[in-house]
Design a protein around this motif. Structure first.
Motif, PDB file in Angstrom:
ATOM      1  N   SER A  10      -9.748  25.531 -23.670  1.00  0.00           N
ATOM      2  CA  SER A  10      -8.618  24.450 -23.495  1.00  0.00           C
ATOM      3  C   SER A  10      -9.176  23.517 -22.151  1.00  0.00           C
ATOM      4  O   SER A  10      -8.547  22.690 -22.060  1.00  0.00           O
ATOM      5  N   ARG A  11     -10.182  24.279 -21.560  1.00  0.00           N
ATOM      6  CA  ARG A  11     -10.573  23.401 -20.564  1.00  0.00           C
ATOM      7  C   ARG A  11     -11.628  22.277 -20.774  1.00  0.00           C
ATOM      8  O   ARG A  11     -12.346  22.419 -21.579  1.00  0.00           O
ATOM      9  N   LEU A  18     -16.783  21.320 -13.522  1.00  0.00           N
ATOM     10  CA  LEU A  18     -18.050  21.843 -13.196  1.00  0.00           C
ATOM     11  C   LEU A  18     -18.116  22.146 -11.917  1.00  0.00           C
ATOM     12  O   LEU A  18     -18.468  23.174 -11.451  1.00  0.00           O
ATOM     13  N   VAL A  19     -17.723  21.365 -11.004  1.00  0.00           N
ATOM     14  CA  VAL A  19     -17.892  21.202  -9.660  1.00  0.00           C
ATOM     15  C   VAL A  19     -16.879  22.534  -9.180  1.00  0.00           C
ATOM     16  O   VAL A  19     -17.176  23.378  -8.380  1.00  0.00           O
ATOM     17  N   THR A  20     -15.516  22.413  -9.443  1.00  0.00           N
ATOM     18  CA  THR A  20     -14.622  23.386  -9.194  1.00  0.00           C
ATOM     19  C   THR A  20     -15.059  24.793  -9.757  1.00  0.00           C
ATOM     20  O   THR A  20     -14.981  25.654  -8.872  1.00  0.00           O
ATOM     21  N   ASP A  21     -15.615  25.114 -10.827  1.00  0.00           N
ATOM     22  CA  ASP A  21     -15.936  26.520 -11.271  1.00  0.00           C
ATOM     23  C   ASP A  21     -17.314  26.943 -10.846  1.00  0.00           C
ATOM     24  O   ASP A  21     -17.629  27.845 -10.756  1.00  0.00           O
ATOM     25  N   PHE A  22     -18.483  26.094 -10.863  1.00  0.00           N
ATOM     26  CA  PHE A  22     -19.649  26.500 -10.484  1.00  0.00           C
ATOM     27  C   PHE A  22     -20.356  25.753  -9.524  1.00  0.00           C
ATOM     28  O   PHE A  22     -21.573  25.926  -9.076  1.00  0.00           O
ATOM     29  N   GLY A  23     -19.838  24.741  -8.651  1.00  0.00           N
ATOM     30  CA  GLY A  23     -20.475  23.963  -7.583  1.00  0.00           C
ATOM     31  C   GLY A  23     -20.557  25.067  -6.409  1.00  0.00           C
ATOM     32  O   GLY A  23     -20.272  25.991  -6.272  1.00  0.00           O
ATOM     33  N   VAL A  24     -21.355  24.448  -5.430  1.00  0.00           N
ATOM     34  CA  VAL A  24     -21.759  25.308  -4.181  1.00  0.00           C
ATOM     35  C   VAL A  24     -20.504  25.572  -3.300  1.00  0.00           C
ATOM     36  O   VAL A  24     -20.872  26.450  -2.527  1.00  0.00           O
ATOM     37  N   LEU A  91     -25.076  26.000 -19.856  1.00  0.00           N
ATOM     38  CA  LEU A  91     -23.940  25.165 -20.264  1.00  0.00           C
ATOM     39  C   LEU A  91     -24.549  24.577 -21.531  1.00  0.00           C
ATOM     40  O   LEU A  91     -23.946  24.226 -22.557  1.00  0.00           O
ATOM     41  N   CYS A  92     -25.880  24.220 -21.539  1.00  0.00           N
ATOM     42  CA  CYS A  92     -26.625  23.459 -22.712  1.00  0.00           C
ATOM     43  C   CYS A  92     -26.574  24.305 -23.961  1.00  0.00           C
ATOM     44  O   CYS A  92     -26.494  23.960 -25.117  1.00  0.00           O
ATOM     45  N   ALA A  93     -26.742  25.647 -23.780  1.00  0.00           N
ATOM     46  CA  ALA A  93     -26.703  26.394 -25.147  1.00  0.00           C
ATOM     47  C   ALA A  93     -25.230  26.426 -25.648  1.00  0.00           C
ATOM     48  O   ALA A  93     -25.241  26.498 -27.078  1.00  0.00           O
ATOM     49  N   ASN A  94     -24.487  26.403 -24.798  1.00  0.00           N
ATOM     50  CA  ASN A  94     -22.957  26.551 -25.284  1.00  0.00           C
ATOM     51  C   ASN A  94     -22.776  24.751 -25.920  1.00  0.00           C
ATOM     52  O   ASN A  94     -22.061  24.729 -27.068  1.00  0.00           O
ATOM     53  N   GLN A 151     -21.227  32.667 -18.632  1.00  0.00           N
ATOM     54  CA  GLN A 151     -20.660  32.512 -19.927  1.00  0.00           C
ATOM     55  C   GLN A 151     -19.324  33.054 -20.218  1.00  0.00           C
ATOM     56  O   GLN A 151     -18.467  32.420 -20.742  1.00  0.00           O
ATOM     57  N   SER A 152     -19.029  33.940 -19.336  1.00  0.00           N
ATOM     58  CA  SER A 152     -17.345  34.572 -19.578  1.00  0.00           C
ATOM     59  C   SER A 152     -16.473  33.215 -19.030  1.00  0.00           C
ATOM     60  O   SER A 152     -15.248  33.085 -19.587  1.00  0.00           O
ATOM     61  N   ARG A 153     -16.819  32.652 -17.734  1.00  0.00           N
ATOM     62  CA  ARG A 153     -16.102  31.680 -17.416  1.00  0.00           C
ATOM     63  C   ARG A 153     -16.107  30.451 -18.298  1.00  0.00           C
ATOM     64  O   ARG A 153     -15.014  29.406 -18.460  1.00  0.00           O
ATOM     65  N   LEU A 154     -17.118  30.191 -18.990  1.00  0.00           N
ATOM     66  CA  LEU A 154     -17.481  28.970 -19.976  1.00  0.00           C
ATOM     67  C   LEU A 154     -16.610  29.082 -21.276  1.00  0.00           C
ATOM     68  O   LEU A 154     -16.369  28.255 -21.858  1.00  0.00           O
TER      69      LEU A 154
END
Length: 302
Positions: A10-11, A18-24, A91-94, A151-154
């Motif tokens: 749903s996201r 992406l910044v929120t979930d995986f940024g530095v 991400l690209c694989a998904n 992958q779990s987060r994605l």
């Protein structure tokens, strides 16, 4: 709350999420970066000669730029970019699958090493660049649990409907700010890129487009160019033929000195072209390359 309490898929996939979930500055980065650091430090300890080569190539690039004050190799920056390149591959694989995937250890290794994409007829998505040696065992084995966490987060993301903008546009929020500025990189808003692209597409008239971005960054001008060309020639998966295939697959090309930027631009290109892949005849080459476009011979060629 929205990410973990809402239903799966749903996201929305965009630069902000992406910044929120995986940024530095994300919690996932803080939880994972020590593992990536361990993999890098282990590789550098076990292969000191190769580690010195990596450092020397980096310093050669900096010397070309005349940025001697930033010439010393930064392990912290290298680890951070290794992490972000890994995020981009997963991400690209998904994106190619059109859904969130959870992989076996062997499939994760194939994603990080590039074999996963070669099996889907994409042969140059993963190059053997600064980070290639880390995709081999035993170093890749160390980061597999973190990749599975990615992958779990994605799984919260909807990959069936992709946006049309550069998802890595806010690159300064995804990577080392000082490093980006040292390389002369700065975020260009998509609407500015689109205005410039539209102006030049109009100037071409009936001439088929051949658009090159010699400092492409994460690919905003390439993506806007693809969108403009597709609109001009009415190119879609439902309205496709050999002539349109030739036009769109040769419409853009990009270069950048930064391997992270090249990887992000490749993901953006695949997002913009994904729906056309099933109808394309022949292998798929992502027309974005790691090179310094200001020099005929770069440190990589020496």
């Amino acid at each position: 709350i929205n990410q973990f309490m809402a239903r799966a898929e749903s996201r929305i996939l965009n630069a902000k999420t992406l910044v929120t979930d995986f940024g530095v500055e994300s919690s996932f980065y803080r939880e994972s970066i020590e593992i990536f650091s361990q993999a890098v430090n282990t590789a550098m300890t076990e292969k000191p000669d190769y580690a010195e080569l990596i450092k020397q190539v980096w310093q050669n690039f900096i010397a070309y730029l005349g940025a001697s004050d930033y010439g010393s190799f930064s392990t912290e920056t290298y680890v951070s970019e290794f992490y972000l390149v890994t995020v981009a591959k997963v991400l690209c694989a998904n994106i190619l699958a059109g859904r969130a995937i959870i992989s076996s250890d062997d499939e994760i290794k194939a994603i990080l090493g590039g074999e996963y994409f070669s099996r889907q007829n994409i042969y140059n998505f993963v190059d053997y660049d600064y980070f290639g040696w880390l995709n081999n065992s035993p170093y890749v084995d160390l980061v597999i649990p973190c990749v599975r966490g990615m992958q779990s987060r994605l799984r919260a993301y909807d990959f069936s409907q992709l946006g049309e903008q550069d998802i890595f546009g806010r690159l300064a929020q995804l990577a080392n700010r000082e490093h980006r500025l040292m390389l002369g990189q700065e975020f260009t808003p998509h609407w500015i890129a689109r205005d410039i692209v539209d102006y030049n597409i109009e100037k071409l008239g009936d001439e088929e487009p051949r658009i090159m971005d010699m400092c492409c960054g994460s690919g905003v001008f390439l993506i806007e160019s693809i969108k403009a060309v597709r609109e001009k020639y009415g190119i879609s998966a439902d309205n496709y033929d050999a002539q349109k295939d030739a036009i769109i697959f040769s419409a853009v090309m990009g270069f950048d000195i930064d391997p992270l930027a090249v990887m992000l631009a490749k993901v953006n290109w695949i997002m913009a072209m994904r729906d056309l892949f099933p109808a394309h005849v022949g292998s798929i080459t992502v027309p974005i390359y790691h090179a310094d476009s200001l020099f005929v011979a770069t440190p990589i060629t020496h």
